[in-house]
Scaffold this motif. Structure first.
Motif, PDB file in Angstrom:
ATOM      1  N   LYS A  13       0.828  -1.213   0.000  1.00  0.00           N
ATOM      2  CA  LYS A  13       0.000   0.000   0.000  1.00  0.00           C
ATOM      3  C   LYS A  13       0.861   1.261   0.000  1.00  0.00           C
ATOM      4  O   LYS A  13       0.529   2.251  -0.644  1.00  0.00           O
ATOM      5  N   MET A  14       1.983   1.201   0.727  1.00  0.00           N
ATOM      6  CA  MET A  14       2.850   2.375   0.758  1.00  0.00           C
ATOM      7  C   MET A  14       3.550   2.558  -0.596  1.00  0.00           C
ATOM      8  O   MET A  14       3.744   3.680  -1.059  1.00  0.00           O
ATOM      9  N   ARG A  15       3.885   1.425  -1.231  1.00  0.00           N
ATOM     10  CA  ARG A  15       4.517   1.500  -2.557  1.00  0.00           C
ATOM     11  C   ARG A  15       3.539   2.139  -3.559  1.00  0.00           C
ATOM     12  O   ARG A  15       3.893   3.030  -4.316  1.00  0.00           O
ATOM     13  N   GLU A  16       2.309   1.678  -3.481  1.00  0.00           N
ATOM     14  CA  GLU A  16       1.269   2.229  -4.361  1.00  0.00           C
ATOM     15  C   GLU A  16       1.082   3.734  -4.082  1.00  0.00           C
ATOM     16  O   GLU A  16       0.949   4.542  -5.001  1.00  0.00           O
ATOM     17  N   ALA A  17       1.089   4.089  -2.806  1.00  0.00           N
ATOM     18  CA  ALA A  17       0.912   5.501  -2.435  1.00  0.00           C
ATOM     19  C   ALA A  17       2.056   6.349  -2.991  1.00  0.00           C
ATOM     20  O   ALA A  17       1.824   7.437  -3.527  1.00  0.00           O
ATOM     21  N   MET A  18       3.274   5.841  -2.881  1.00  0.00           N
ATOM     22  CA  MET A  18       4.429   6.582  -3.425  1.00  0.00           C
ATOM     23  C   MET A  18       4.238   6.824  -4.919  1.00  0.00           C
ATOM     24  O   MET A  18       4.522   7.905  -5.430  1.00  0.00           O
ATOM     25  N   ARG A  19       3.749   5.805  -5.609  1.00  0.00           N
ATOM     26  CA  ARG A  19       3.580   5.926  -7.064  1.00  0.00           C
ATOM     27  C   ARG A  19       2.466   6.909  -7.431  1.00  0.00           C
ATOM     28  O   ARG A  19       2.462   7.458  -8.529  1.00  0.00           O
ATOM     29  N   SER A  20       1.529   7.094  -6.510  1.00  0.00           N
ATOM     30  CA  SER A  20       0.416   7.981  -6.847  1.00  0.00           C
ATOM     31  C   SER A  20       0.724   9.459  -6.559  1.00  0.00           C
ATOM     32  O   SER A  20      -0.046  10.331  -6.922  1.00  0.00           O
ATOM     33  N   LEU A  21       1.853   9.730  -5.887  1.00  0.00           N
ATOM     34  CA  LEU A  21       2.195  11.125  -5.591  1.00  0.00           C
ATOM     35  C   LEU A  21       2.547  11.875  -6.870  1.00  0.00           C
ATOM     36  O   LEU A  21       3.143  11.307  -7.797  1.00  0.00           O
ATOM     37  N   GLU A  22       2.210  13.157  -6.890  1.00  0.00           N
ATOM     38  CA  GLU A  22       2.582  13.961  -8.062  1.00  0.00           C
ATOM     39  C   GLU A  22       4.082  14.234  -8.074  1.00  0.00           C
ATOM     40  O   GLU A  22       4.688  14.391  -9.129  1.00  0.00           O
ATOM     41  N   PHE A  23       4.684  14.313  -6.873  1.00  0.00           N
ATOM     42  CA  PHE A  23       6.119  14.598  -6.806  1.00  0.00           C
ATOM     43  C   PHE A  23       6.664  14.051  -5.488  1.00  0.00           C
ATOM     44  O   PHE A  23       6.009  14.149  -4.448  1.00  0.00           O
ATOM     45  N   SER A  24       7.857  13.481  -5.555  1.00  0.00           N
ATOM     46  CA  SER A  24       8.464  12.990  -4.312  1.00  0.00           C
ATOM     47  C   SER A  24       9.985  13.044  -4.415  1.00  0.00           C
ATOM     48  O   SER A  24      10.539  12.895  -5.505  1.00  0.00           O
ATOM     49  N   VAL A  25      10.613  13.271  -3.288  1.00  0.00           N
ATOM     50  CA  VAL A  25      12.078  13.263  -3.256  1.00  0.00           C
ATOM     51  C   VAL A  25      12.534  12.509  -2.012  1.00  0.00           C
ATOM     52  O   VAL A  25      11.965  12.670  -0.931  1.00  0.00           O
ATOM     53  N   VAL A  26      13.529  11.664  -2.198  1.00  0.00           N
ATOM     54  CA  VAL A  26      14.114  10.907  -1.092  1.00  0.00           C
ATOM     55  C   VAL A  26      15.556  11.362  -0.894  1.00  0.00           C
ATOM     56  O   VAL A  26      16.319  11.466  -1.855  1.00  0.00           O
ATOM     57  N   VAL A  27      15.903  11.660   0.352  1.00  0.00           N
ATOM     58  CA  VAL A  27      17.292  11.974   0.711  1.00  0.00           C
ATOM     59  C   VAL A  27      17.782  10.796   1.542  1.00  0.00           C
ATOM     60  O   VAL A  27      17.241  10.520   2.616  1.00  0.00           O
ATOM     61  N   ASP A  28      18.786  10.083   1.060  1.00  0.00           N
ATOM     62  CA  ASP A  28      19.236   8.899   1.801  1.00  0.00           C
ATOM     63  C   ASP A  28      20.638   8.519   1.340  1.00  0.00           C
ATOM     64  O   ASP A  28      21.110   8.995   0.306  1.00  0.00           O
ATOM     65  N   VAL A  29      21.261   7.630   2.113  1.00  0.00           N
ATOM     66  CA  VAL A  29      22.600   7.160   1.722  1.00  0.00           C
ATOM     67  C   VAL A  29      22.507   6.033   0.693  1.00  0.00           C
ATOM     68  O   VAL A  29      23.451   5.794  -0.052  1.00  0.00           O
ATOM     69  N   ALA A  30      21.371   5.327   0.663  1.00  0.00           N
ATOM     70  CA  ALA A  30      21.268   4.129  -0.185  1.00  0.00           C
ATOM     71  C   ALA A  30      20.016   4.172  -1.051  1.00  0.00           C
ATOM     72  O   ALA A  30      19.065   4.902  -0.764  1.00  0.00           O
ATOM     73  N   MET A  31      20.042   3.365  -2.095  1.00  0.00           N
ATOM     74  CA  MET A  31      18.878   3.260  -2.986  1.00  0.00           C
ATOM     75  C   MET A  31      17.879   2.307  -2.325  1.00  0.00           C
ATOM     76  O   MET A  31      17.798   1.118  -2.633  1.00  0.00           O
ATOM     77  N   THR A  32      17.127   2.844  -1.404  1.00  0.00           N
ATOM     78  CA  THR A  32      16.208   2.019  -0.606  1.00  0.00           C
ATOM     79  C   THR A  32      14.964   1.640  -1.409  1.00  0.00           C
ATOM     80  O   THR A  32      14.744   2.152  -2.515  1.00  0.00           O
ATOM     81  N   GLU A  33      14.120   0.829  -0.790  1.00  0.00           N
ATOM     82  CA  GLU A  33      12.850   0.432  -1.422  1.00  0.00           C
ATOM     83  C   GLU A  33      12.002   1.675  -1.693  1.00  0.00           C
ATOM     84  O   GLU A  33      11.280   1.735  -2.693  1.00  0.00           O
ATOM     85  N   THR A  34      12.088   2.665  -0.807  1.00  0.00           N
ATOM     86  CA  THR A  34      11.311   3.895  -0.994  1.00  0.00           C
ATOM     87  C   THR A  34      11.942   4.773  -2.073  1.00  0.00           C
ATOM     88  O   THR A  34      11.234   5.343  -2.914  1.00  0.00           O
ATOM     89  N   ALA A  35      13.273   4.853  -2.052  1.00  0.00           N
ATOM     90  CA  ALA A  35      13.965   5.666  -3.072  1.00  0.00           C
ATOM     91  C   ALA A  35      13.598   5.190  -4.469  1.00  0.00           C
ATOM     92  O   ALA A  35      13.452   5.998  -5.402  1.00  0.00           O
ATOM     93  N   ARG A  36      13.412   3.882  -4.608  1.00  0.00           N
ATOM     94  CA  ARG A  36      13.112   3.325  -5.938  1.00  0.00           C
ATOM     95  C   ARG A  36      11.739   3.722  -6.466  1.00  0.00           C
ATOM     96  O   ARG A  36      11.391   3.404  -7.590  1.00  0.00           O
ATOM     97  N   GLU A  37      10.959   4.396  -5.632  1.00  0.00           N
ATOM     98  CA  GLU A  37       9.631   4.860  -6.073  1.00  0.00           C
ATOM     99  C   GLU A  37       9.573   6.385  -6.195  1.00  0.00           C
ATOM    100  O   GLU A  37       8.516   6.936  -6.509  1.00  0.00           O
ATOM    101  N   ALA A  38      10.691   7.077  -5.919  1.00  0.00           N
ATOM    102  CA  ALA A  38      10.648   8.536  -5.833  1.00  0.00           C
ATOM    103  C   ALA A  38      10.913   9.218  -7.170  1.00  0.00           C
ATOM    104  O   ALA A  38      11.557   8.652  -8.050  1.00  0.00           O
ATOM    105  N   SER A  39      10.451  10.459  -7.301  1.00  0.00           N
ATOM    106  CA  SER A  39      10.736  11.238  -8.519  1.00  0.00           C
ATOM    107  C   SER A  39      12.224  11.581  -8.581  1.00  0.00           C
ATOM    108  O   SER A  39      12.824  11.567  -9.656  1.00  0.00           O
ATOM    109  N   TYR A  40      12.802  11.932  -7.421  1.00  0.00           N
ATOM    110  CA  TYR A  40      14.235  12.265  -7.355  1.00  0.00           C
ATOM    111  C   TYR A  40      14.841  11.594  -6.118  1.00  0.00           C
ATOM    112  O   TYR A  40      14.161  11.458  -5.094  1.00  0.00           O
ATOM    113  N   VAL A  41      16.098  11.220  -6.238  1.00  0.00           N
ATOM    114  CA  VAL A  41      16.820  10.668  -5.090  1.00  0.00           C
ATOM    115  C   VAL A  41      18.098  11.492  -4.911  1.00  0.00           C
ATOM    116  O   VAL A  41      18.865  11.659  -5.868  1.00  0.00           O
ATOM    117  N   LEU A  42      18.278  12.013  -3.703  1.00  0.00           N
ATOM    118  CA  LEU A  42      19.457  12.854  -3.439  1.00  0.00           C
ATOM    119  C   LEU A  42      20.373  12.113  -2.474  1.00  0.00           C
ATOM    120  O   LEU A  42      19.957  11.778  -1.352  1.00  0.00           O
TER     121      LEU A  42
END
Ligand code: SF4
Length: 771
Positions: free
Chosen positions: A409-438
């Motif tokens: 459900k959270m993966r689906e929610a991430m995909r439904s966002l108009e825009f998202s950015v993840v700031v992290d050290v690694a390419m996490t499961e959440t980062a893989r759904e984001a518009s940008y990864v920093l």
């Protein structure tokens, strides 16, 4: 490599795998000198004093994780990512967030995370970004477990008391296995001391035969989910046998008479039976608690992620309050942190807003506690047709797709966002759904700290220094947030220039200029950390710019807590004391004591937020439920006859920042624990493969038959089931991601915290070997 990093062989730092953050001496080397090759306890650390556990040895798997990111990434239409440079990324991320703000309002942007177990400094800076964007809603991992407890603490004390296990005559652990999950400095050493001392006593209330339960004096092996009944029975013994501390109750509490009759009339026999406990043992334990000179109680995820979690937080506090275990040595006391953990990344709730900002979530109307939305509900707050649903998200040092209940459900929610950015050290499961990864620098590549300061009477703080150079292409969070604020027009060059000039003259001149500027432009307070970072920060040694906000925090601390600061050595004029504390903070790589209440435990009364300084025993919002515990929640299910603990802390696991599980050479960490009686019924032997099915998902693993669990109850470890890239470049996963099996509908009625420790499940033997 900078001088400070090159010239020292062992460098001071700390472990970031649990909230104790033991001080470490770390030798670096290996590939590009960036590896943590030897790790030992730091004897100079004033809190851990050389203590560490076995888990710290694996930290290099975090530092050198194969899926660390080294450049900003932009998601393409086909779902793959392309590398972009930092200028492009900052420009486009700021534009994406600003567009959502302009079209729908800043309150449609959600902020999640803001620092992991040992990575809180970024949260100080994200606050400014949130305020610049007008973000009002946020959450983080505390809302997965602690919000019910926070709410109860606020109501009863107006503060957060914490047990003193080093000095407690009786230590009680509720749904907590401190041998593995720790929770107070030098945990195992203290547990051993209590276990050895015939005058002291350890009581464990836990369904499992944990390592702590094995060395306890009393192990109340409750039926899972029945802690509220067990605690009620213990309180009833104390009240019915008139063992409570009458003087303490009369002098320091209110509402005792309102709760008394329920416990006077409660059937101890029946409640003990529901909990599967021997009534005589319940009585003995209650009597031992009342006879003790001091008692400290620690509740943790075993109850906080279970049925009735907020009620359990309430009931256990009634137990130690009516026995007078507050504001004394060895009991619960209220410490003062340098900065409150829940103050991190508060976002924008100005005094003007407070009148219209309801403390409920915008779509479901659920409680917001300590400023945090229930994590369990975030997917629905995003994935909704409601006009106030979230349209964008900033996620920092957090991996909700993996860690929130019902990952799909959270993966689906991430995909439904108009825009998202993840700031992290690694390419996490959440980062893989984001518009940008920093990509952020790791905890060992920058100045860092934690705000887990709950100790009393002495409280410590450690500003960790970088011990290896940042991975090329990464930035520290302070820089990322400040660049985004600048791009959004929140930080003016003229202000930076003015303050930078004064900072070069002296800190006193800087202070005057800083305060004068804030007086003229009061709105700048919302981005104060970034302003300090860009100005005062440039004058700090060894690239410690991100530590600049501590200058203000130290001055604030000595102003608000002059006595405990003075006892810790920070006395004199306010200015002098604040400067001395800041200089000490900057020059104590092992950490330092910033607050000391000496032997004056009565300080805890002063730190209570309640105006009348009385502990509130009757909570109107919870007491009716405490009187009517719902037995139906425990009814058996034919379809799902087992109760699964989805995420048990074991000797091998800690948290999910170590994504690379290649340290598990024997591939033994992913097993499902099952009692021998259940294994016999299902004709299973250790190593056999099984399918676990819940109402939300299915997964396969292998069984380990032991009698740690009770019959009918099974468990999977926490901290695994994470995807990582192995040496051959293949994506692999060891173990089950617990939230592939949990449901976001199973949650506490009050705080919305998930029932990860009470997941109904079915087990089937499978022939096929688990991949
Ligand atoms: S896991 Fe916790 S107790 Fe163990 S070394 Fe790390 S911080 Fe210390």
């Amino acid at each position: 490599m900078s001088e400070s990093i090159k010239n020292t062989e062992f460098k001071k730092s700390s472990c970031i795998l649990c909230s104790i953050n033991c001080g470490l001496d770390i030798k670096t080397g290996g590939i590009d000198g960036r590896e943590l090759i030897k790790i030992k306890g730091d004897r100079d650390n004033p809190s851990s004093k050389g203590y560490i556990c076995n888990k710290a040895a694996r930290l290099n798997h975090y530092q050198m994780g194969a899926d660390r990111i080294s450049s900003p990434m932009r998601r393409k239409a086909d779902g793959t990512y392309e590398v972009v440079d930092w200028d492009t990324a900052i420009r486009e991320v700021a534009a994406g967030l600003n567009e959502v703000k302009q079209q729908h309002g800043g309150d449609k942007i959600l902020f999640l995370g803001g620092g992991g177990q040992g990575n809180h400094l970024g949260g100080v800076f994200s606050d400014g970004l949130q305020k610049t964007l007008g973000i009002k809603y946020r959450s983080n991992a505390l809302a997965q477990e602690k919000t019910g407890e926070f709410w109860v603490n606020g109501k009863m004390f107006g503060g957060g008391p914490h047990g003193d296990f080093e000095n407690a005559e009786v230590a009680v652990f509720l749904g907590k296995n401190p041998w593995q999950s720790h929770g107070f400095p030098q945990t195992r050493k203290i547990l051993k001391e209590i276990a050895k001392d015939p005058e002291r006593c350890m009581i464990v209330l836990d369904p499992c035969v944990t390592d702590t339960a094995k060395i306890s004096d009393f192990h109340l092996q409750v039926k899972p989910g029945t802690d509220a009944w067990a605690l009620s029975a213990m309180i009833a013994v104390i009240i019915q046998e008139k063992l409570f501390d009458q003087q303490f109750i009369a002098n320091h509490t209110e509402g005792f008479e309102d709760i008394r009759s329920h416990f006077e009339n409660l059937s101890i026999t029946e409640y003990s039976k529901i909990s599967h406990l021997d009534e005589e043992v319940v009585r003995k334990v209650a009597r031992r608690i009342t006879a003790a000179g001091s008692v400290s109680i620690f509740e943790d995820l075993g109850t906080q992620q279970n049925i009735n979690s907020t009620l359990v937080s309430y009931l256990q506090r009634i137990l130690w309050v009516i026995t007078g275990n507050f504001a004394k040595k060895g009991t619960a006391n209220i410490g003062v942190p340098l900065m409150g953990l829940t103050d991190l990344g508060k976002g924008k709730i100005s005094s003007k807003d407070k009148t219209k900002f309801k403390k409920v979530t915008p779509v479901l109307g659920s409680k917001i506690i300590s400023g945090l939305m229930p994590c369990n509900e975030i997917a629905e707050e995003i994935n909704s047709d409601h006009p106030n649903h979230f349209r964008a998200a900033i996620i920092e040092s957090s991996n909700p797709v993996h860690s929130y209940a019902e990952s799909s459900k959270m993966r689906e929610a991430m995909r439904s966002l108009e825009f998202s950015v993840v700031v992290d050290v690694a390419m996490t499961e959440t980062a893989r759904e984001a518009s940008y990864v920093l990509p952020a620098a790791s905890s060992y590549e920058k100045h860092e700290c934690v705000f887990f300061q709950v100790d009393f009477p002495k409280n410590t703080f450690q500003l960790r220094h970088p011990i290896v150079e940042p991975l090329a292409g990464t930035l520290i969070e302070a820089e990322i947030h400040t660049r985004l604020i600048e791009q959004l027009g929140g930080l003016k060059k003229a202000h930076v220039k003015l303050l930078k000039t004064t900072a070069k003259i002296s800190r006193k001149v800087f202070a005057l200029a800083f305060l004068a500027l804030l007086a003229i432009k009061p709105k700048l307070i919302k981005i104060a950390p970034s302003l300090l970072y860009r100005t005062l920060g440039t004058t700090l040694n060894n690239g410690a710019s991100a530590a600049a906000p501590f200058w203000a925090l130290c001055h604030q601390f000595v102003r608000n807590n002059p006595l405990s600061a003075a006892k810790a050595g920070f006395s004199g004029s306010r200015w002098k004391a604040g400067e001395k504390m800041f200089n000490t903070l900057m020059n104590s790589p092992s950490g330092f004591i910033f607050s000391d209440s000496g032997t004056d435990y009565s300080d805890s009364w002063n730190r209570m937020g309640r105006a009348n300084k009385r502990i509130k025993l009757h909570i109107e919002e919870l007491f009716p439920q405490a009187c009517n515990l719902d037995i139906n929640l425990l009814s058996d299910s034919k379809e799902f006859p087992f109760i699964l603990t989805a995420g048990q802390r074991r000797g091998e696991t800690a948290n999910t920042i170590i994504r690379d599980a290649s340290w598990d050479k024997k591939s033994k960490i992913a097993s499902l624990y099952m009692h021998s009686k259940d294994a016999e019924k299902l004709e299973l032997l250790s190593g056999d493969n099984v399918r676990i099915t819940t109402k939300s998902g299915t997964a396969q693993t292998y069984v380990e038959v032991n009698d740690i669990q009770q019959p009918g109850f099974i468990s999977l470890p926490n901290g695994i089931g994470i995807d990582y890239v192995d040496e051959d470049g293949d994506q692999v996963r060891i173990g089950i991601a617990p939230n592939d099996l949990t449901s976001n509908q199973d949650k506490d009625f009050f705080a919305g915290t998930p029932w990860h420790k009470y997941v109904r499940a079915k087990i089937e033997k499978v022939r096929k070997k688990v991949a």
